[in-house]
Design an enzyme around this catalytic site. Structure first.
Site, PDB file in Angstrom:
ATOM      1  N   THR A 168       7.332   4.486  -7.694  1.00 42.49           N
ATOM      2  CA  THR A 168       7.132   3.281  -6.881  1.00 42.49           C
ATOM      3  C   THR A 168       5.860   2.602  -7.380  1.00 42.49           C
ATOM      4  OG1 THR A 168       8.147   4.413  -5.014  1.00 42.49           O
ATOM      5  CG2 THR A 168       6.926   2.386  -4.539  1.00 42.49           C
ATOM      6  N   LYS A 195      12.046  -1.909  -3.639  1.00 43.58           N
ATOM      7  CA  LYS A 195      11.492  -0.613  -3.202  1.00 43.58           C
ATOM      8  C   LYS A 195      10.277  -0.795  -2.290  1.00 43.58           C
ATOM      9  CE  LYS A 195      10.375   3.652  -2.806  1.00 43.58           C
ATOM     10  NZ  LYS A 195      11.058   4.528  -1.863  1.00 43.58           N
ATOM     11  N   LYS A 227      -0.365   3.083  -0.416  1.00 44.74           N
ATOM     12  CA  LYS A 227      -0.229   2.385  -1.704  1.00 44.74           C
ATOM     13  C   LYS A 227       0.982   1.444  -1.670  1.00 44.74           C
ATOM     14  CE  LYS A 227       2.287   4.562  -4.490  1.00 44.74           C
ATOM     15  NZ  LYS A 227       3.605   4.733  -5.052  1.00 44.74           N
TER      16      LYS A 227
HETATM   17  P1  NAP Z   1       3.421  13.731  -6.099  1.00 48.50           P
HETATM   18  O1  NAP Z   1       4.066  14.961  -5.590  1.00 48.50           O
HETATM   19  O2  NAP Z   1       2.025  13.412  -5.677  1.00 48.50           O
HETATM   20  O3  NAP Z   1       3.493  13.777  -7.724  1.00 48.50           O
HETATM   21  C1  NAP Z   1       2.827  12.820  -8.481  1.00 48.50           C
HETATM   22  C2  NAP Z   1       3.060  13.083  -9.959  1.00 48.50           C
HETATM   23  O4  NAP Z   1       2.275  12.132 -10.725  1.00 48.50           O
HETATM   24  C3  NAP Z   1       2.606  14.475 -10.427  1.00 48.50           C
HETATM   25  O5  NAP Z   1       3.468  14.896 -11.461  1.00 48.50           O
HETATM   26  C4  NAP Z   1       1.208  14.175 -10.981  1.00 48.50           C
HETATM   27  O6  NAP Z   1       0.773  15.118 -11.930  1.00 48.50           O
HETATM   28  C5  NAP Z   1       1.456  12.850 -11.646  1.00 48.50           C
HETATM   29  N1  NAP Z   1       0.214  12.100 -11.894  1.00 48.50           N
HETATM   30  C6  NAP Z   1      -0.623  11.554 -10.971  1.00 48.50           C
HETATM   31  N2  NAP Z   1      -1.640  10.920 -11.586  1.00 48.50           N
HETATM   32  C7  NAP Z   1      -1.438  11.070 -12.923  1.00 48.50           C
HETATM   33  C8  NAP Z   1      -2.130  10.635 -14.086  1.00 48.50           C
HETATM   34  N3  NAP Z   1      -3.251   9.876 -14.011  1.00 48.50           N
HETATM   35  N4  NAP Z   1      -1.624  10.957 -15.305  1.00 48.50           N
HETATM   36  C9  NAP Z   1      -0.500  11.698 -15.395  1.00 48.50           C
HETATM   37  N5  NAP Z   1       0.206  12.142 -14.346  1.00 48.50           N
HETATM   38  C10 NAP Z   1      -0.262  11.828 -13.117  1.00 48.50           C
HETATM   39  O7  NAP Z   1       4.270  12.431  -5.748  1.00 48.50           O
HETATM   40  P2  NAP Z   1       5.831  12.307  -5.359  1.00 48.50           P
HETATM   41  O8  NAP Z   1       5.977  12.466  -3.894  1.00 48.50           O
HETATM   42  O9  NAP Z   1       6.641  13.147  -6.291  1.00 48.50           O
HETATM   43  O10 NAP Z   1       6.066  10.755  -5.701  1.00 48.50           O
HETATM   44  C11 NAP Z   1       6.202  10.286  -7.031  1.00 48.50           C
HETATM   45  C12 NAP Z   1       6.560   8.805  -6.977  1.00 48.50           C
HETATM   46  O11 NAP Z   1       7.780   8.642  -6.247  1.00 48.50           O
HETATM   47  C13 NAP Z   1       5.518   7.930  -6.263  1.00 48.50           C
HETATM   48  O12 NAP Z   1       5.454   6.671  -6.879  1.00 48.50           O
HETATM   49  C14 NAP Z   1       6.098   7.808  -4.856  1.00 48.50           C
HETATM   50  O13 NAP Z   1       5.624   6.633  -4.207  1.00 48.50           O
HETATM   51  C15 NAP Z   1       7.580   7.773  -5.146  1.00 48.50           C
HETATM   52  N6  NAP Z   1       8.484   8.255  -4.080  1.00 48.50           N
HETATM   53  C16 NAP Z   1       8.161   9.348  -3.319  1.00 48.50           C
HETATM   54  C17 NAP Z   1       9.043   9.769  -2.328  1.00 48.50           C
HETATM   55  C18 NAP Z   1       8.725  10.952  -1.434  1.00 48.50           C
HETATM   56  O14 NAP Z   1       9.303  11.050  -0.331  1.00 48.50           O
HETATM   57  N7  NAP Z   1       7.866  11.860  -1.846  1.00 48.50           N
HETATM   58  C19 NAP Z   1      10.258   9.101  -2.130  1.00 48.50           C
HETATM   59  C20 NAP Z   1      10.590   8.025  -2.948  1.00 48.50           C
HETATM   60  C21 NAP Z   1       9.683   7.612  -3.929  1.00 48.50           C
HETATM   61  P3  NAP Z   1      -0.030  16.450 -11.436  1.00 48.50           P
HETATM   62  O15 NAP Z   1       1.037  17.412 -11.029  1.00 48.50           O
HETATM   63  O16 NAP Z   1      -0.789  16.871 -12.628  1.00 48.50           O
HETATM   64  O17 NAP Z   1      -0.915  16.023 -10.276  1.00 48.50           O
END
Ligand code: NAP
Length: 292
Positions: A94, A170, A238
């Site tokens: 997102t 989104k 965000k």
């Molecule tokens: P998350 O668990 O916080 O995972 C974030 C990912 O991004 C991890 O792999 C993290 O790596 C990586 N990352 C963060 N900063 C980085 C950087 N500077 N360089 C390289 N890698 C980096 O988040 P999530 O819940 O999976 O969400 C991921 C995306 O999907 C977001 O944009 C979110 O808004 C969207 N989303 C989430 C949901 C939900 O319900 N969770 C639903 C729909 C969409 P590390 O493991 O090393 O920290």
């Protein structure tokens, strides 16, 4: 297909697993290598984003936010320099509409394709291949990405020919969910003070609105079970900010988005950034003088 998957957080780990199960050859990269090793399946782990994509047909990114995507795409060992010409980058994170436009231009300049394909659904929906995929981009690139969409989701919607249009859908969708969470929080605080069981209210609302979004989030709020975070509140903040940015680009005021933005900011200031974003309901409870 030969796929690269970058970003194995709450969502990405489940999505990558489903792509492997669907029979694709998947190379993964995650900044913290432990999450790649924890996938628990035989998979090639790359040492950098560039290494992950060097022989792939499509690269999927599922990263936290704009800075993370920029780093992984345009950084020193980013995918832009290594993705083979003609291959497609499928951006599922997102991110802002502005970054959606920038990615389309960056990849086009290198003869690569880019589609934005953000998803709706929490980690449990990702694990069950029940995500809703909202995709946008060139028709041929969308066609090439179809096998990926089918492996991770239950339905795909095409938002337009410009990738950033999917990002607009989104962030507006998450604004709708955030507004619902704020409304639930306000109503629950009032009803708790009125001596009504929040679960009774949840039953009535789930019947009235008939949506798993109401039922699932309503239950989390009624149970006050905000950990573990399926979607961290800081990420929801965000997204609300991104919706306001898009509204500004389009000259379309979104006053409720500004209100919800400030409520999420208040929750972060109160130390709730890492718990589930439905904890926005706690702010209403606190304002009503209720114990949380
Ligand atoms: P998350 O668990 O916080 O995972 C974030 C990912 O991004 C991890 O792999 C993290 O790596 C990586 N990352 C963060 N900063 C980085 C950087 N500077 N360089 C390289 N890698 C980096 O988040 P999530 O819940 O999976 O969400 C991921 C995306 O999907 C977001 O944009 C979110 O808004 C969207 N989303 C989430 C949901 C939900 O319900 N969770 C639903 C729909 C969409 P590390 O493991 O090393 O920290």
């Amino acid at each position: 297909m030969n796929l690269a998957f970058i970003g194995l957080g709450n969502m990405g780990s489940a999505m990558a697993r489903n792509l492997i199960e669907a029979g694709h050859r998947v190379t993964v990269y995650n900044r913290s290598r432990a999450k790649a090793e924890a996938l628990g399946v035989a998979v090639r782990i790359a040492a950098s984003p560039a290494e992950a994509v060097d022989a792939c047909d499509a690269a999927i990114t599922m990263l936290a936010d704009d800075p993370a995507v920029l780093e992984v795409v345009t950084g020193e060992s980013g995918i832009a320099r290594a993705l083979p010409a003609g291959s497609v980058h499928i951006g599922c994170s997102t991110i802002s509409t502005a970054l959606g436009r920038r990615l389309a231009a960056e990849h086009a300049a290198r003869g690569q394709q880019y589609v934005s394909a953000p998803v709706f659904g929490r980690p449990d929906a990702a694990a069950a291949k029940k995500l809703l995929v909202v995709a946008a981009g060139d028709a041929a690139a969308l066609e090439r990405s179809q096998a990926v969409f089918e492996a991770i989701g239950r339905q795909t919607f095409v938002a337009g020919a410009e990738p950033w249009q999917a990002n607009a859908v989104k962030v507006c969708g998450n604004f709708m969910i955030a507004s619902m969470l704020e409304s639930f929080g306000e109503a629950n605080a009032t009803l708790r003070k009125a001596g009504v069981d929040p679960h009774l209210f949840l039953d009535v609302m789930s019947t009235l609105f008939g949506s798993p979004v109401y039922a699932n989030y309503g239950r989390i709020i009624a149970d006050e079970k905000f950990t573990p975070a399926g979607f961290a509140l800081r990420l929801g903040f965000k997204d609300c900010r991104l919706a306001i940015d898009t509204a500004r680009e389009c000259n379309a005021p979104m006053p409720i988005a500004s209100l919800v933005h400030d409520r999420l900011l208040e929750a972060i200031a109160l130390g709730m950034g890492e718990i589930d974003w439905s904890a926005i309901a706690r702010v209403s409870a606190l304002h009503a003088g209720l114990p949380v």
